[in-house]
Scaffold this motif. Structure first.
Motif, PDB file in Angstrom:
ATOM      1  N   UNK A  52       0.828  -1.202   0.000  1.00 50.46           N
ATOM      2  CA  UNK A  52       0.000   0.000   0.000  1.00 50.46           C
ATOM      3  C   UNK A  52       0.869   1.261   0.000  1.00 50.46           C
ATOM      4  N   UNK A  53       1.929   1.241   0.783  1.00 48.89           N
ATOM      5  CA  UNK A  53       2.819   2.401   0.859  1.00 48.89           C
ATOM      6  C   UNK A  53       3.368   2.794  -0.503  1.00 48.89           C
ATOM      7  N   UNK A  54       3.641   1.808  -1.334  1.00 53.65           N
ATOM      8  CA  UNK A  54       4.240   2.071  -2.643  1.00 53.65           C
ATOM      9  C   UNK A  54       3.324   2.900  -3.533  1.00 53.65           C
ATOM     10  N   UNK A  55       2.022   2.893  -3.248  1.00 53.64           N
ATOM     11  CA  UNK A  55       1.049   3.554  -4.124  1.00 53.64           C
ATOM     12  C   UNK A  55       0.621   4.927  -3.619  1.00 53.64           C
ATOM     13  N   UNK A  56       1.038   5.299  -2.408  1.00 56.19           N
ATOM     14  CA  UNK A  56       0.524   6.534  -1.796  1.00 56.19           C
ATOM     15  C   UNK A  56       1.361   7.745  -2.200  1.00 56.19           C
ATOM     16  N   UNK A  57       0.716   8.834  -2.624  1.00 56.59           N
ATOM     17  CA  UNK A  57       1.479  10.051  -2.981  1.00 56.59           C
ATOM     18  C   UNK A  57       2.051  10.768  -1.763  1.00 56.59           C
ATOM     19  N   UNK A  58       1.413  10.595  -0.603  1.00 56.62           N
ATOM     20  CA  UNK A  58       1.875  11.211   0.638  1.00 56.62           C
ATOM     21  C   UNK A  58       1.957  10.156   1.731  1.00 56.62           C
TER      22      UNK A  58
END
Length: 294
Positions: A52-58
């Motif tokens: 999930x972290x890989x996809x978050x802009x912030x």
């Protein structure tokens, strides 16, 4: 007769499986993503969170654990028949959770008549570096070791409890503000990877390496200056979302070149991976004691 329970915050990265047969209780840090708040340790599966972290802009938002949460945990421990509590949260250099626990201890005395002997210890560390101290301490308590002896053991090991951390992407160091966007862009373009020394609440850059294949050999070279008597200690390799072949390569090289008594893997949890990024490894060891004034 003493009955001892350990209380930690979820960034200790102890796994749920480790708490099943020991008296360890976890206070969760909450993590908010896109307006949805979840409890670390209880509601978040770390492997899914890395992706999930890989996809978050912030970066996700986290919230510090309140005194009220610790007070509730103290009252529950008292109700369950515990007599002694060891609280060991994330380093005071990173969060105010230590103050929340000490405030809750005072509230227990003032509003509920005490009834527990509570030691709040500044872990001076991060992730499973302090989680493993508590885990070993909880096993000592299970085996009947006295409260004061366990507290002394932890106090003695804190200045020696160290790690070398390295990351395979600079994107999360950029998002967290630890490096500038331009530095991250140049670093990614040139394949620059930082190696960080973690000890006594401090995170210090010790080397910058160009190219992923050079990272592990350099970490091992550096570690020989820091590790104390490697043949007589049990090291831990912390990992997040790093390819299995890279983890196995690291394990092989550590066992061959450092020759510790043992080397085990342990996953990095959600809160810590927000700060390191999900593409990280760390070698945990007992190092030479570090003076507080260094």
């Amino acid at each position: 007769m003493e009955k001892i329970v350990f209380m930690l915050d979820s960034p200790c990265d102890i796994t749920p499986e480790q708490t099943k047969d020991l008296d360890i209780r976890i206070a969760p840090v909450t993590v908010t993503v896109n307006g949805i708040t979840r409890r670390d340790f209880y509601d978040i599966k770390r492997e899914d969170f890395w992706k999930e972290l890989q996809t978050l802009p912030e970066l996700p938002k986290t919230a510090m654990i309140s005194p009220e949460t610790f007070l509730e945990m103290f009252l529950k421990a008292k109700q369950d028949g515990f007599t002694h509590v060891i609280v060991m949260p994330l380093s005071t250099t990173a969060t105010g959770t230590f103050t929340s626990a000490t405030t809750a201890r005072a509230l227990l005395e003032e509003e509920h008549g005490g009834g527990l002997t509570i030691e709040v210890i500044d872990s001076r560390n991060y992730s499973y570096l302090y989680g493993r101290m508590a885990y070993e301490g909880a096993k000592m308590a299970r085996d009947g070791i006295a409260f004061d002896e366990i507290v002394k053991y932890i106090g003695d090991i804190i200045p020696r409890n160290q790690a070398l951390l390295w990351v395979y992407s600079l994107n999360f160091l950029k998002k967290s503000g630890r490096i500038t966007g331009m530095s991250a862009f140049v670093g990614e373009t040139l394949g620059i990877r930082p190696i960080l020394w973690i000890r006594d609440g401090l995170i210090t850059p010790v080397e910058k390496i160009r190219g992923d294949k050079n990272l592990i050999p350099k970490v091992i070279e550096i570690s020989k200056d820091y590790i104390d008597d490697p043949g007589n200690q049990d090291m831990i390799l912390l990992y997040a979302d790093v390819p299995e072949e890279e983890i196995a390569r690291c394990e092989s090289m550590v066992l061959e070149r450092i020759r510790p008594r043992s080397l085990t893997r342990h996953p990095i949890g959600a809160v810590i991976s927000i700060n390191t990024g999900p593409n990280a490894l760390a070698l945990v060891f007992n190092g030479h004691p570090v003076a507080r004034d260094e």
